[in-house]
Design a protein around this motif. Structure first.
Motif, mmCIF file in Angstrom:
data_model
loop_
_atom_site.group_PDB
_atom_site.id
_atom_site.type_symbol
_atom_site.label_atom_id
_atom_site.label_comp_id
_atom_site.label_asym_id
_atom_site.label_seq_id
_atom_site.Cartn_x
_atom_site.Cartn_y
_atom_site.Cartn_z
ATOM 1 N N ALA A 8 2.557 -9.837 -0.383
ATOM 2 C CA ALA A 8 1.099 -9.762 -0.522
ATOM 3 C C ALA A 8 0.748 -9.067 -1.830
ATOM 4 O O ALA A 8 1.197 -7.948 -2.095
ATOM 5 N N ASN A 24 -5.671 -6.860 2.391
ATOM 6 C CA ASN A 24 -5.262 -6.020 3.521
ATOM 7 C C ASN A 24 -5.565 -6.706 4.853
ATOM 8 O O ASN A 24 -4.758 -6.666 5.792
ATOM 9 N N ALA A 27 -3.152 -9.618 5.288
ATOM 10 C CA ALA A 27 -1.798 -9.147 5.597
ATOM 11 C C ALA A 27 -1.691 -8.735 7.064
ATOM 12 O O ALA A 27 -0.690 -9.020 7.730
ATOM 13 N N GLU A 28 -2.721 -8.097 7.578
ATOM 14 C CA GLU A 28 -2.717 -7.720 8.991
ATOM 15 C C GLU A 28 -2.710 -8.972 9.873
ATOM 16 O O GLU A 28 -1.984 -9.042 10.874
ATOM 17 N N VAL A 37 5.378 -8.776 6.390
ATOM 18 C CA VAL A 37 4.598 -8.724 5.153
ATOM 19 C C VAL A 37 4.990 -7.498 4.330
ATOM 20 O O VAL A 37 5.061 -6.382 4.849
ATOM 21 N N MET A 39 3.630 -5.473 1.056
ATOM 22 C CA MET A 39 2.481 -5.309 0.171
ATOM 23 C C MET A 39 2.944 -4.610 -1.113
ATOM 24 O O MET A 39 3.595 -3.564 -1.059
#
Length: 198
Positions: A8, A24, A27-28, A37, A39
Protein backbone atom coordinates in the motif's frame (compact mmCIF):
# COMPACT_ATOMS: atom_id res chain seq x y z
CA UNK A 1 -4.07 -21.17 0.19
CA UNK A 2 -1.66 -18.42 1.21
CA UNK A 3 -2.80 -14.84 1.59
CA UNK A 4 -2.15 -12.48 -1.32
CA UNK A 5 0.38 -9.85 -0.29
CA UNK A 6 -0.44 -6.24 -1.16
CA UNK A 7 1.84 -3.21 -0.92
CA UNK A 8 0.00 0.00 0.00
CA UNK A 9 1.50 3.29 -1.20
CA UNK A 10 0.30 6.89 -1.13
CA UNK A 11 1.55 9.28 -3.78
CA UNK A 12 1.54 12.12 -1.27
CA UNK A 13 4.05 12.56 1.54
CA UNK A 14 2.11 15.44 3.10
CA UNK A 15 1.21 15.03 6.74
CA UNK A 16 -2.54 14.49 7.11
CA UNK A 17 -2.79 13.73 3.39
CA UNK A 18 -6.29 12.96 2.13
CA UNK A 19 -4.79 10.24 -0.05
CA UNK A 20 -3.05 8.65 2.91
CA UNK A 21 -6.39 8.61 4.73
CA UNK A 22 -8.00 6.99 1.70
CA UNK A 23 -5.20 4.43 1.50
CA UNK A 24 -5.57 3.57 5.20
CA UNK A 25 -9.26 2.81 4.66
CA UNK A 26 -8.52 0.67 1.59
CA UNK A 27 -5.75 -1.21 3.41
CA UNK A 28 -8.11 -2.06 6.26
CA UNK A 29 -10.72 -3.28 3.77
CA UNK A 30 -8.09 -5.38 2.01
CA UNK A 31 -7.22 -7.03 5.31
CA UNK A 32 -10.90 -7.82 5.79
CA UNK A 33 -10.88 -9.34 2.28
CA UNK A 34 -8.13 -11.77 3.27
CA UNK A 35 -5.02 -9.97 2.02
CA UNK A 36 -1.83 -9.32 3.96
CA UNK A 37 -1.08 -5.62 3.58
CA UNK A 38 2.26 -3.83 3.97
CA UNK A 39 2.02 -0.06 4.26
CA UNK A 40 5.01 2.02 3.22
CA UNK A 41 5.55 5.78 3.15
CA UNK A 42 7.57 7.22 0.27
CA UNK A 43 8.87 9.84 2.70
CA UNK A 44 10.96 7.05 4.25
CA UNK A 45 12.84 6.44 0.98
CA UNK A 46 15.42 9.09 0.16
CA UNK A 47 15.11 8.74 -3.60
CA UNK A 48 16.92 11.10 -5.95
CA UNK A 49 15.19 12.06 -9.17
CA UNK A 50 15.66 9.27 -11.68
CA UNK A 51 18.80 9.82 -13.72
CA UNK A 52 20.32 7.27 -16.08
CA UNK A 53 23.87 8.41 -15.31
CA UNK A 54 23.23 7.90 -11.59
CA UNK A 55 21.68 4.51 -12.30
CA UNK A 56 24.77 3.44 -14.24
CA UNK A 57 27.31 4.73 -11.74
CA UNK A 58 25.71 3.99 -8.36
CA UNK A 59 22.19 2.60 -8.22
CA UNK A 60 20.80 4.16 -5.02
CA UNK A 61 20.44 1.75 -2.10
CA UNK A 62 17.10 3.33 -1.23
CA UNK A 63 15.83 2.61 -4.74
CA UNK A 64 16.93 -1.01 -4.40
CA UNK A 65 15.11 -1.24 -1.05
CA UNK A 66 11.92 0.19 -2.57
CA UNK A 67 12.20 -2.08 -5.61
CA UNK A 68 12.54 -5.09 -3.30
CA UNK A 69 9.26 -4.14 -1.62
CA UNK A 70 7.46 -4.13 -4.97
CA UNK A 71 9.02 -7.48 -5.93
CA UNK A 72 8.02 -9.09 -2.63
CA UNK A 73 4.31 -8.37 -3.10
CA UNK A 74 1.63 -9.79 -5.38
CA UNK A 75 -0.17 -6.50 -5.93
CA UNK A 76 -0.51 -2.89 -4.94
CA UNK A 77 -2.97 -0.41 -3.51
CA UNK A 78 -2.01 3.06 -4.73
CA UNK A 79 -3.64 6.35 -3.75
CA UNK A 80 -2.32 9.42 -5.53
CA UNK A 81 -3.28 13.06 -5.59
CA UNK A 82 -3.73 14.71 -8.96
CA UNK A 83 -1.01 17.23 -9.76
CA UNK A 84 -1.74 19.36 -12.82
CA UNK A 85 -3.89 16.64 -14.33
CA UNK A 86 -1.46 13.78 -13.70
CA UNK A 87 0.13 11.68 -10.97
CA UNK A 88 2.34 13.15 -8.28
CA UNK A 89 6.04 13.51 -9.01
CA UNK A 90 7.08 11.51 -5.95
CA UNK A 91 4.96 8.54 -7.05
CA UNK A 92 6.15 8.65 -10.67
CA UNK A 93 9.77 8.83 -9.52
CA UNK A 94 9.28 5.81 -7.23
CA UNK A 95 7.73 3.81 -10.06
CA UNK A 96 10.54 4.83 -12.43
CA UNK A 97 13.25 3.60 -10.04
CA UNK A 98 11.40 0.37 -9.17
CA UNK A 99 10.94 -0.48 -12.85
CA UNK A 100 14.64 -0.34 -13.72
CA UNK A 101 16.50 -3.61 -14.44
CA UNK A 102 19.34 -4.76 -12.23
CA UNK A 103 22.38 -6.85 -13.23
CA UNK A 104 21.36 -10.07 -14.93
CA UNK A 105 17.88 -8.81 -15.86
CA UNK A 106 16.66 -7.80 -19.28
CA UNK A 107 14.93 -4.49 -19.91
CA UNK A 108 11.59 -6.28 -20.15
CA UNK A 109 11.95 -8.44 -17.03
CA UNK A 110 10.11 -5.92 -14.81
CA UNK A 111 10.03 -8.22 -11.74
CA UNK A 112 8.57 -5.44 -9.58
CA UNK A 113 5.50 -5.09 -11.80
CA UNK A 114 4.99 -7.78 -14.46
CA UNK A 115 2.01 -10.02 -13.79
CA UNK A 116 0.95 -8.14 -10.67
CA UNK A 117 -2.26 -6.25 -10.00
CA UNK A 118 -3.00 -2.75 -8.74
CA UNK A 119 -6.02 -1.03 -7.29
CA UNK A 120 -5.86 2.72 -7.83
CA UNK A 121 -7.61 5.59 -6.09
CA UNK A 122 -7.42 9.33 -5.64
CA UNK A 123 -8.77 11.99 -3.31
CA UNK A 124 -8.85 15.51 -4.69
CA UNK A 125 -10.25 18.91 -3.81
CA UNK A 126 -11.63 19.10 -7.34
CA UNK A 127 -15.15 18.00 -8.32
CA UNK A 128 -13.65 15.21 -10.46
CA UNK A 129 -11.85 13.38 -7.65
CA UNK A 130 -8.52 13.09 -9.45
CA UNK A 131 -9.88 11.18 -12.46
CA UNK A 132 -7.34 12.64 -14.89
CA UNK A 133 -4.48 11.52 -12.67
CA UNK A 134 -6.01 8.06 -12.36
CA UNK A 135 -6.16 7.74 -16.14
CA UNK A 136 -2.44 8.51 -16.34
CA UNK A 137 -1.63 6.13 -13.48
CA UNK A 138 -3.57 3.35 -15.21
CA UNK A 139 -1.58 3.96 -18.40
CA UNK A 140 1.76 4.02 -16.59
CA UNK A 141 1.07 0.77 -14.74
CA UNK A 142 -0.22 -0.93 -17.88
CA UNK A 143 2.95 0.05 -19.73
CA UNK A 144 5.04 -1.79 -17.13
CA UNK A 145 2.84 -4.88 -17.37
CA UNK A 146 0.73 -4.43 -14.23
CA UNK A 147 -2.92 -5.44 -14.41
CA UNK A 148 -5.06 -2.59 -13.08
CA UNK A 149 -8.42 -3.51 -11.56
CA UNK A 150 -11.39 -2.19 -13.52
CA UNK A 151 -12.82 -0.61 -10.39
CA UNK A 152 -11.16 2.57 -9.18
CA UNK A 153 -12.02 5.03 -6.43
CA UNK A 154 -12.20 8.78 -6.95
CA UNK A 155 -13.07 11.03 -4.00
CA UNK A 156 -14.11 14.56 -5.04
CA UNK A 157 -14.19 17.56 -2.70
CA UNK A 158 -11.80 15.73 -0.39
CA UNK A 159 -11.86 18.52 2.19
CA UNK A 160 -15.54 17.65 2.81
CA UNK A 161 -15.41 13.90 2.10
CA UNK A 162 -13.64 12.89 5.32
CA UNK A 163 -14.52 13.19 8.98
CA UNK A 164 -11.10 12.81 10.56
CA UNK A 165 -9.77 9.43 9.39
CA UNK A 166 -13.22 8.27 8.24
CA UNK A 167 -14.64 8.61 4.74
CA UNK A 168 -18.20 9.95 4.74
CA UNK A 169 -18.80 10.33 1.01
CA UNK A 170 -21.13 7.37 0.37
CA UNK A 171 -20.16 6.46 -3.21
CA UNK A 172 -16.40 5.89 -2.73
CA UNK A 173 -17.09 4.41 0.70
CA UNK A 174 -19.21 1.70 -0.94
CA UNK A 175 -16.78 1.17 -3.82
CA UNK A 176 -13.61 0.65 -1.76
CA UNK A 177 -14.46 -2.88 -0.50
CA UNK A 178 -15.55 -3.88 -4.01
CA UNK A 179 -12.25 -2.69 -5.49
CA UNK A 180 -10.01 -4.24 -2.85
CA UNK A 181 -11.84 -7.58 -3.06
CA UNK A 182 -11.14 -7.57 -6.81
CA UNK A 183 -7.48 -6.73 -6.23
CA UNK A 184 -7.09 -9.46 -3.59
CA UNK A 185 -8.71 -12.04 -5.89
CA UNK A 186 -6.61 -11.09 -8.91
CA UNK A 187 -3.40 -10.91 -6.87
CA UNK A 188 -4.00 -14.49 -5.75
CA UNK A 189 -5.00 -15.71 -9.21
CA UNK A 190 -2.02 -14.12 -10.98
CA UNK A 191 0.56 -15.72 -8.72
CA UNK A 192 2.47 -18.59 -10.38
CA UNK A 193 0.67 -21.03 -8.10
CA UNK A 194 -2.50 -18.96 -7.94
CA UNK A 195 -4.81 -20.80 -10.30
CA UNK A 196 -3.92 -24.16 -8.77
CA UNK A 197 -4.46 -22.80 -5.26
CA UNK A 198 -7.66 -20.87 -5.97
Amino acid sequence: MTQPKLLAIAGSTRRDSFNQRLLNIAAEAAGDAGAAVTMINLRDFNLPLYDEDLEASAFPAEADALRAQFIAHDGFLIASPEYNGSVSGVLKNAIDWASRPRPGETMVALPAFRGKVAGIMSASLSPFGGLRGLAHLRQILGTIQTVVATEQVAVPFANKAFDGPSLVDPMPKQLIPVMVARVAFLAQALRPDGLAAA
